[in-house]
Motif scaffolding. Structure first.
Motif, PDB file in Angstrom:
ATOM      1  N   ALA A 231       0.850  -1.212   0.000  1.00  0.00           N
ATOM      2  CA  ALA A 231       0.000   0.000   0.000  1.00  0.00           C
ATOM      3  C   ALA A 231       0.875   1.247   0.000  1.00  0.00           C
ATOM      4  CB  ALA A 231      -0.924  -0.007   1.206  1.00  0.00           C
ATOM      5  N   PHE A 232       1.944   1.220   0.795  1.00  0.00           N
ATOM      6  CA  PHE A 232       2.863   2.366   0.878  1.00  0.00           C
ATOM      7  C   PHE A 232       3.558   2.601  -0.461  1.00  0.00           C
ATOM      8  CE2 PHE A 232       7.194   3.965   1.434  1.00  0.00           C
ATOM      9  CZ  PHE A 232       6.998   5.109   2.198  1.00  0.00           C
ATOM     10  N   TRP A 233       4.220   1.559  -0.992  1.00  0.00           N
ATOM     11  CA  TRP A 233       5.039   1.750  -2.193  1.00  0.00           C
ATOM     12  C   TRP A 233       4.212   2.003  -3.445  1.00  0.00           C
ATOM     13  CZ3 TRP A 233       9.632   3.365  -1.567  1.00  0.00           C
ATOM     14  CH2 TRP A 233      10.411   2.936  -0.485  1.00  0.00           C
ATOM     15  N   SER A 234       2.977   1.501  -3.486  1.00  0.00           N
ATOM     16  CA  SER A 234       2.156   1.699  -4.697  1.00  0.00           C
ATOM     17  C   SER A 234       1.540   3.092  -4.755  1.00  0.00           C
ATOM     18  CB  SER A 234       1.061   0.627  -4.794  1.00  0.00           C
ATOM     19  OG  SER A 234       0.194   0.715  -3.691  1.00  0.00           O
ATOM     20  N   THR A 235       1.546   3.838  -3.645  1.00  0.00           N
ATOM     21  CA  THR A 235       0.945   5.186  -3.644  1.00  0.00           C
ATOM     22  C   THR A 235       1.963   6.294  -3.376  1.00  0.00           C
ATOM     23  OG1 THR A 235       0.379   4.867  -1.306  1.00  0.00           O
ATOM     24  CG2 THR A 235      -1.354   4.414  -2.906  1.00  0.00           C
ATOM     25  N   ALA A 356      -0.797  -7.964  -3.600  1.00  0.00           N
ATOM     26  CA  ALA A 356      -1.826  -7.551  -4.572  1.00  0.00           C
ATOM     27  C   ALA A 356      -2.935  -6.755  -3.881  1.00  0.00           C
ATOM     28  CB  ALA A 356      -2.403  -8.776  -5.268  1.00  0.00           C
ATOM     29  N   LEU A 357      -3.365  -7.249  -2.717  1.00  0.00           N
ATOM     30  CA  LEU A 357      -4.405  -6.546  -1.944  1.00  0.00           C
ATOM     31  C   LEU A 357      -3.930  -5.158  -1.521  1.00  0.00           C
ATOM     32  CD1 LEU A 357      -6.004  -9.129   0.521  1.00  0.00           C
ATOM     33  CD2 LEU A 357      -7.225  -7.663  -1.086  1.00  0.00           C
ATOM     34  N   GLY A 358      -2.668  -5.072  -1.106  1.00  0.00           N
ATOM     35  CA  GLY A 358      -2.097  -3.798  -0.670  1.00  0.00           C
ATOM     36  C   GLY A 358      -2.127  -2.757  -1.775  1.00  0.00           C
ATOM     37  N   SER A 359      -1.768  -3.174  -2.999  1.00  0.00           N
ATOM     38  CA  SER A 359      -1.794  -2.246  -4.145  1.00  0.00           C
ATOM     39  C   SER A 359      -3.207  -1.755  -4.403  1.00  0.00           C
ATOM     40  CB  SER A 359      -1.264  -2.939  -5.404  1.00  0.00           C
ATOM     41  OG  SER A 359       0.099  -3.234  -5.251  1.00  0.00           O
ATOM     42  N   ALA A 360      -4.155  -2.702  -4.415  1.00  0.00           N
ATOM     43  CA  ALA A 360      -5.552  -2.351  -4.716  1.00  0.00           C
ATOM     44  C   ALA A 360      -6.151  -1.461  -3.624  1.00  0.00           C
ATOM     45  CB  ALA A 360      -6.376  -3.624  -4.882  1.00  0.00           C
TER      46      ALA A 360
END
Length: 404
Positions: A231-235, A356-360
């Motif tokens: 979640a951190f790295w994808s945003t 995958a969940l973290g990115s979404a």
């Protein structure tokens, strides 16, 4: 040729080559990311087409983990590593010769599957480790793997700018061919741990999942930490651009903070050998939670202070995440040494679901609640992982009391 089931000292040179092999093979997953604009211009790709390249590579890796890793329990791991290194070198070379999106995507998928040789190397290191040094040995090999993830984007960006994207893939193919030959030369043969057929091997994974509560808790705890990490790295890049008007180069620079986590992996492994893996997983989860929670202080700081705080948080949570991962692998490998390949496959399948969940979830929350929403999600996931580890510790204590 001696086998890995015999007791023999494993030299630092062999561990170094294993670390190198893990790093170079996993790097194949990430070379494309900085090269996408060059690929797009060369092959006339749309933004969606470019985006499919890393997606297919990661999908191939996930499929390889689930369907190829269990073979490590059925066949000589040395042979599997050689076959995967030969396949990966060929696919990397093939990638440098592609002329269309379809062939590029097909090669990317196959490349991802072959890159799972990194996950064959880690259990091999655990098998070869001297008594009482398993955590440290696995930690050292994981350092190679994590540095491969960290430095691959930097290297491919520099080489791509100077010589073009195709040359980068040709150099990558040569590096894997060299590593494959080195591994073949230094590794002993590994005894097969089971005679199960492939379908029976796959079915046995369900039994392993049911049989070991420690495996389920390890996978779930690391899965939640992976949600936070992803979640951190994808945003991060989007937030830095919107809030501070900083480009992707700065976001990539924050990735160097991950080197602290990578270099701490052997220390975490050594700690796991001394204190027990369970304690290290708890410490890792606490460090992740506290590091993310620190970012709630950002509104109270100036621009400079906020950027420094993000860097400190990145160092802290990466150190916590990698320490926890090394300790969880240690824990899982000790459950049933004959099933290390399947146990590793189950652990990493859950980790990839978490990624995958973290990115979404991260992207959704950033749209709805901004950076604070992402930080809240990451902090909550770190806290859940800590609670899972606490409940596992309580369960182990209960079992010990009952057995007295």
């Amino acid at each position: 040729m001696h086998t890995a089931t015999q007791v023999h000292p494993v030299s630092r040179w062999v561990i170094f080559i294993l670390a190198l092999g893990a790093g170079f093979s996993v790097a194949a997953l990430y070379y494309a990311q900085p090269l996408l604009p060059l690929m797009g211009a060369d092959l006339h790709l749309s933004i969606e087409g470019m985006g499919l390249v890393p997606t297919l590579t990661q999908a191939g890796y996930a499929l390889g983990i689930l369907f190829l890793l269990p073979l490590g329990d059925r066949h000589d791991r040395r042979t599997l590593i050689l076959l995967k290194s030969a396949a990966l070198a060929l696919f990397l070379l093939g990638c440098s010769l592609t002329g269309s999106l379809h062939s590029l995507l097909m090669v990317s998928l196959l490349m991802g599957m072959a890159a799972t040789m990194a996950q064959d190397i880690v259990p091999a290191a655990a098998i070869l480790a001297p008594e009482g040094k398993q955590g440290k040995t696995v930690g050292t090999v994981m350092t190679g793997l994590l540095l491969g993830i960290l430095l691959s984007r930097t290297v491919s960006g520099v080489v791509g700018d100077a010589f073009g994207w195709r040359v980068m893939y040709q150099l990558a193919a040569a590096s894997i061919a060299m590593i494959g030959v080195l591994l073949w030369a230094v590794l002993p043969r590994f005894a097969a741990h089971t005679t199960l057929s492939y379908p029976a091997l796959m079915r046995s994974m369900e039994h392993l999942w049911r049989r070991y509560p420690a495996l389920r808790r390890a996978a779930l705890a690391q899965g939640f930490l992976s949600v936070a990490f992803s979640a951190f790295w994808s945003t991060l890049a989007v937030m830095l651009l919107e809030r501070f008007h900083l480009g992707s180069a700065v976001a990539g620079g924050y990735g160097i903070a991950g080197a602290a986590g990578a270099l701490a992996a052997p220390l975490a492994g050594g700690l796991a050998d001394k204190l027990g893996a369970g304690k290290v997983t708890q410490l890792g989860a606490v460090l992740v939670t506290v590091s993310f929670a620190m970012m709630f202080l950002m509104p109270a700081l100036g621009v400079q202070g906020q950027l420094i705080l993000i860097a400190l948080s990145a160092i802290g949570f990466d150190l916590g995440l990698q320490s926890s991962l090394v300790a969880h692998q240690n824990l899982v490998y000790s459950l049933e040494p004959q099933a290390r390949g399947r146990l590793n496959a189950l652990l990493f399948t859950v980790i990839f679901i978490g990624m995958a969940l973290g990115s979404a979830l991260g992207s959704q929350l950033y749209t709805l609640a901004g950076w604070t929403g992402v930080v809240a999600l990451a902090t909550a996931c770190g806290g859940i992982a800590f609670l899972i580890r606490l409940s596992e510790s309580a369960r182990v204590n209960r079992v010990e009391l009952q057995s007295r």
